[in-house]
Design a protein around this motif. Structure first.
Motif, short mmCIF file in Angstrom:
data_model
loop_
_atom_site.label_atom_id
_atom_site.label_comp_id
_atom_site.label_asym_id
_atom_site.label_seq_id
_atom_site.Cartn_x
_atom_site.Cartn_y
_atom_site.Cartn_z
N GLN A 63 39.63 127.40 -6.95
CA GLN A 63 38.31 127.16 -7.51
C GLN A 63 37.74 125.90 -6.88
O GLN A 63 38.48 124.98 -6.54
CB GLN A 63 38.36 127.02 -9.03
N VAL A 64 36.42 125.87 -6.72
CA VAL A 64 35.78 124.69 -6.17
C VAL A 64 35.30 123.81 -7.31
O VAL A 64 34.59 124.26 -8.21
CB VAL A 64 34.63 125.04 -5.21
N VAL A 65 35.75 122.57 -7.31
CA VAL A 65 35.31 121.58 -8.29
C VAL A 65 34.21 120.76 -7.64
O VAL A 65 34.35 120.31 -6.51
CB VAL A 65 36.48 120.68 -8.72
N VAL A 66 33.11 120.59 -8.36
CA VAL A 66 31.94 119.91 -7.81
C VAL A 66 31.51 118.79 -8.75
O VAL A 66 31.46 118.97 -9.96
CB VAL A 66 30.77 120.90 -7.57
N ARG A 67 31.24 117.65 -8.15
CA ARG A 67 30.65 116.54 -8.90
C ARG A 67 29.17 116.52 -8.59
O ARG A 67 28.76 116.49 -7.44
CB ARG A 67 31.29 115.21 -8.48
N ALA A 108 38.54 122.88 1.67
CA ALA A 108 39.36 124.02 2.08
C ALA A 108 40.22 124.49 0.91
O ALA A 108 40.68 123.69 0.10
CB ALA A 108 40.24 123.65 3.26
N GLY A 109 40.44 125.82 0.84
CA GLY A 109 41.28 126.37 -0.20
C GLY A 109 41.53 127.84 0.02
O GLY A 109 41.19 128.40 1.07
N ARG A 110 42.11 128.48 -1.00
CA ARG A 110 42.39 129.92 -0.97
C ARG A 110 41.30 130.63 -1.75
O ARG A 110 41.56 131.30 -2.74
CB ARG A 110 43.76 130.18 -1.58
N PHE A 111 40.07 130.52 -1.31
CA PHE A 111 38.94 131.07 -2.06
C PHE A 111 38.83 132.58 -1.93
O PHE A 111 38.46 133.28 -2.88
CB PHE A 111 37.64 130.43 -1.61
N ALA A 135 45.72 128.43 2.61
CA ALA A 135 44.44 127.76 2.36
C ALA A 135 43.68 127.64 3.67
O ALA A 135 43.67 126.59 4.33
CB ALA A 135 44.69 126.38 1.75
N ALA A 136 43.03 128.74 4.06
CA ALA A 136 42.33 128.79 5.34
C ALA A 136 40.87 129.18 5.17
O ALA A 136 40.23 129.66 6.11
CB ALA A 136 43.02 129.77 6.29
N ASP A 137 40.32 129.00 3.97
CA ASP A 137 38.91 129.28 3.72
C ASP A 137 38.18 127.96 3.45
O ASP A 137 38.76 127.02 2.89
CB ASP A 137 38.75 130.18 2.49
N LEU A 138 36.92 127.90 3.85
CA LEU A 138 36.11 126.71 3.62
C LEU A 138 34.91 127.07 2.74
O LEU A 138 34.31 128.13 2.90
CB LEU A 138 35.56 126.14 4.93
N ILE A 139 34.58 126.19 1.82
CA ILE A 139 33.27 126.22 1.16
C ILE A 139 32.50 125.01 1.67
O ILE A 139 33.01 123.88 1.66
CB ILE A 139 33.40 126.23 -0.36
#
Length: 594
Positions: A513-517, A450-453, A459-463
C-alpha cells in the motif's frame, strides 16, 4: 477522494466560545436513578461555585508531596501564548467532590469513548482525590450559577475510580509518567449515560513529541466566572521523562486532567485525546507557573488502565520500567533535519532491514537495523559534496530480481537510474543501470516509491506523483526500463498536495500500500483496487506533521515492511512499527527533540 475532504471536520476551530453551546442531544425519557437524583439535590449552585481546585497546593512552591501550586509566581516569557476563556465544549467538564478537607473540590476531566459510554479521563492525582466516597459528580461543560439540575447536560455520579497502583500522588519520580486515571460514571437523574449526552473523545496513542493540540480545562484562579480556558499550541518533550510539555498561560489549579485534543469535530462531538494534563509534580513545574504544563505520554500503560476500567477490574501491575530515554539513531535532531531522503532494505545481508539516509550535502550513510526497532553505528556510503546532492527522488526495490536491494534515483537532469545490490561498500559505476536518459519527462517526477503494488513477488513496481498532480503506476521495472505505465490519477488531481510517499506491506495484505503525507499534515494509506486506488486515513491533519521524509521496512522483526519511519522538519524522527492497512503503528522515538 480528496485528503481535505477527510479533514474538513478536523479543521473546525476548537474555539471554546463558539463551540460551547448548551444544546442537548435528544434522549428518551427513562426513570431517573437514585444516585443521580441525590446528586442533583446535593449540588446546589452555591456548593459548586464554592469548590476549590483539588490540585491547588500552596501559594508559591509546593511543599514535598503537595500538589502543584498553579499560582502565578513569575511573569511568563514574552510571546508566551495565553489561554482564551469561554463556554468550553460538551465532553469536557469538572469533577466535584464533597470529601475535601477544606470543603468541596474539583478537577477537570473529559468523556472518552467506551463500550459502556460512561468513562471519563482525568489526572491520576485527581482520581485519587475522588476515591474517598461522598458526593462525587462529573459536570460536563459546567456553568457557574446553575445548580446540578440545570447544568447543560446534567450531572453524573462517580461510581468507581481507576488509577495505576504504582503511581504516587504528585510524584516527581519516574512514576509521574503514570499520572492518569479513569472514573466510571452512573447515569444522570434522567437515566442517560454521559457519552450519550455529550459525545466523546477517542483515547488515542500519543503520535510524537511534537503535535499541535488544543487543551481545555477549568482553572480556579484568575477566573471569577469559572469559565473554561482553551489554548491551541504545539507540544514538546519533557526531557528525562516519558511526558509531553506545553506552554500557555492561564492553566491554574483546577486544570489537572485537561484533555490535549487533536482532530476535534464540533458537529459530531468527537476528537482524539493524545494527552491529559498531569505528570511530574502533578503536571507543572516546581514553582507552579500557570504557563507550563505537562502530560504523560499515552502509550500502552494508559491503554491497559482503560481496559481495566472498561472491564471493571482492579489494576494489578509489575514494577514500572520507564521507556529508555536514549535515541535509537545516532545524532541530534538538528542534524537529522538535514536528512533529505530515507530508504530501507537489507543492505548488510543479515536478514534485517537497514536505514539508508541521503543528506542535503550529498553524504549518504547507512544505519544497520537490529530487528528490534533500533540501529547500529553509522557507515558512510558516499562522502559530503558527492553527486548525490543532485538526487531529487530516491527509493529502494528489487528491480534486478536478485533478492538484494536496488536503489533508484531521479536526478536533477531528468535521468532515472538505479544501483544494483547496494551494500555497505556503497555505489559504483558498474552497478548503475540507466532507465531514462537526462532531459526525459521524468524531470517532473516529484515523488517516487517502490513496492509490490501490482505483484505479490518482488518489489519492482513504482508509484510516481508528478509535479502537475498526475499519479502513475509503473509495473515490472527492470534493467531495460521503467516497466508498464498505468495512470491512476489525472493532472490537477488532489495528489498534487502530496508531500511524501512510502510503501508499506501491512499484515493481512499480499501487496503493498502507498502511504502518503498530505500538505495539511494528514496521513493516508491507499491500496490498488479496480481502476485506481482506494484510501483510508491513518492520521488526521496536524500542522506539526507537515514536511516529512518517509520510508517503510521491516525494522521491528515482523517479517514484512510494516514499519513506517518518519523524519519531520525539526529533525524529530520516529518509527511506527506494525502499521496496519487502516491504523498507524506504535510510536517508537528514534531521534528526540529537546
Amino acid at each position: 477522494m480528496s485528503p481535505f475532504r477527510w479533514s474538513r471536520a478536523a479543521a473546525v476551530a476548537l474555539c471554546v466560545a463558539a463551540c460551547g453551546t448548551t444544546a442537548t442531544a435528544a434522549v428518551a425519557a427513562t426513570p431517573g436513578t437514585a444516585d443521580g437524583r441525590s446528586a442533583e439535590k446535593y449540588w446546589t449552585a452555591e456548593r459548586m461555585a464554592a469548590a476549590r481546585p483539588a490540585d491547588t497546593g500552596r501559594a508559591v512552591a509546593p511543599a514535598p508531596g503537595a500538589a502543584r501550586s498553579r499560582s502565578l509566581v513569575g511573569a511568563a516569557p514574552t510571546g508566551t501564548p495565553q489561554g482564551t476563556y469561554g463556554d468550553g465544549i460538551p465532553m469536557v467538564g469538572t469533577f466535584f467532590s464533597s470529601t475535601g478537607t477544606d470543603g468541596p473540590t474539583y478537577c477537570t476531566a473529559s468523556v472518552v469513548h467506551s463500550p459502556g459510554r460512561n468513562l471519563v479521563l482525568t489526572a491520576g492525582h485527581c482520581a485519587k482525590s475522588l476515591a474517598g466516597g461522598g458526593q462525587r459528580v462529573f459536570v460536563p461543560q459546567y456553568r457557574k450559577g446553575l445548580d446540578a439540575a440545570h447544568q447543560p447536560y446534567g450531572v453524573f455520579p462517580v461510581d468507581r475510580v481507576f488509577t495505576d497502583p504504582r503511581y504516587t500522588k504528585n510524584s516527581k519520580g519516574p512514576d509521574s509518567d503514570l499520572d492518569f486515571g479513569f472514573a466510571r460514571l452512573s447515569p444522570n437523574a434522567q437515566g442517560a449515560n454521559a457519552e450519550d449526552r455529550t459525545g466523546a473523545l477517542r483515547l488515542t496513542p500519543t503520535p510524537r513529541w511534537t503535535s499541535t493540540v488544543t487543551v481545555v480545562g477549568y482553572p480556579g484562579s484568575h477566573n471569577p466566572d469559572q469559565k473554561a480556558v482553551s489554548c491551541t499550541v504545539p507540544t514538546s518533550r519533557l526531557t528525562g521523562f516519558h511526558q509531553l510539555r506545553m506552554t500557555c498561560g492561564g492553566f491554574y489549579g483546577g486544570t489537572s486532567g485537561s484533555p490535549w485534543i487533536t482532530n476535534y469535530d464540533a458537529r459530531n462531538r468527537t476528537g482524539d485525546i493524545v494527552g491529559s494534563l498531569g505528570g511530574w509534580n502533578g503536571g507543572g513545574n516546581a514553582t507552579g507557573d500557570d504557563w507550563i504544563s505537562y502530560s504523560p505520554v499515552h502509550d500502552h500503560e494508559i491503554q491497559d488502565l482503560y481496559q481495566d476500567a472498561v472491564a471493571g477490574r482492579t489494576p494489578v501491575r509489575a514494577p514500572y520500567q520507564p521507556p529508555a530515554g536514549s535515541a535509537r539513531l545516532p545524532g541530534a535532531a538538528s542534524t537529522w533535519s538535514h536528512a533529505r531522503f530515507l530508504t530501507s532494505g537489507d543492505y548488510t545481508g543479515d536478514g534485517r532491514d537497514d536505514l539508508m539516509t541521503v543528506w542535503s550535502d550529498g553524504e549518504v550513510t547507512l544505519y544497520p537495523g537490529d530487528g528490534k526497532g533500533g540501529f547500529g553505528a553509522e557507515q558512510q556510503l558516499a562522502k559530503p559534496k558527492s553527486y548525490w546532492q543532485r538526487a531529487q527522488a530516491v527509493t529502494a526495490g528489487d528491480f534486478s530480481g536478485t533478492g538484494r536491494p536496488d536503489v533508484l534515483v531521479r536526478w536533477d537532469t531528468g535521468k532515472v537510474s538505479y544501483f544494483q545490490d547496494v551494500d555497505a561498500a556503497g555505489f559504483g559505476a558498474k552497478k548503475e543501470f540507466t532507465l531514462a536518459a537526462a532531459g526525459s519527462a521524468w524531470k517532473d517526477a516529484a515523488q517516487i516509491t517502490a513496492g509490490r503494488f501490482n505483484s505479490t513477488g518482488k518489489a519492482a513496481d513504482l508509484i510516481v506523483r508528478w509535479a502537475d498532480g498526475k499519479l502513475t503506476l509503473h509495473s515490472g521495472v527492470n534493467p531495460s526500463g521503467t516497466g508498464t505505465e498505468r495512470r491512476l490519477a489525472d493532472s490537477g488531481s488532489f495528489w498534487r498536495n502530496s508531500t511524501a510517499l512510502a510503501a508499506t506491506l501491512p499484515a493481512g495484505r499480499d501487496r503493498s500500500q502507498v502511504v502518503v503525507r498530505w500538505s495539511d499534515g494528514s496521513l493516508g494509506s491507499f491500496a490498488l483496487s479496480g481502476g485506481g486506488l482506494s484510501g483510508t486515513r491513518l492520521q488526521a491533519s496536524n500542522p506539526s506533521w507537515a514536511a516529512p521524509a518517509m520510508t517503510a521496512g521491516d525494522f521491528g522483526g515482523s517479517g514484512r515492511a510494516d514499519g513506517l519511519v518518519v523524519r519531520w522538519a525539526d529533525g524529530e524522527t520516529a518509527l511506527y512499527d506494525r502499521t496496519a492497512a487502516d491504523t498507524l503503528g506504535t510510536w517508537n522515538p528514534l531521534v528526540n527533540t529537546g
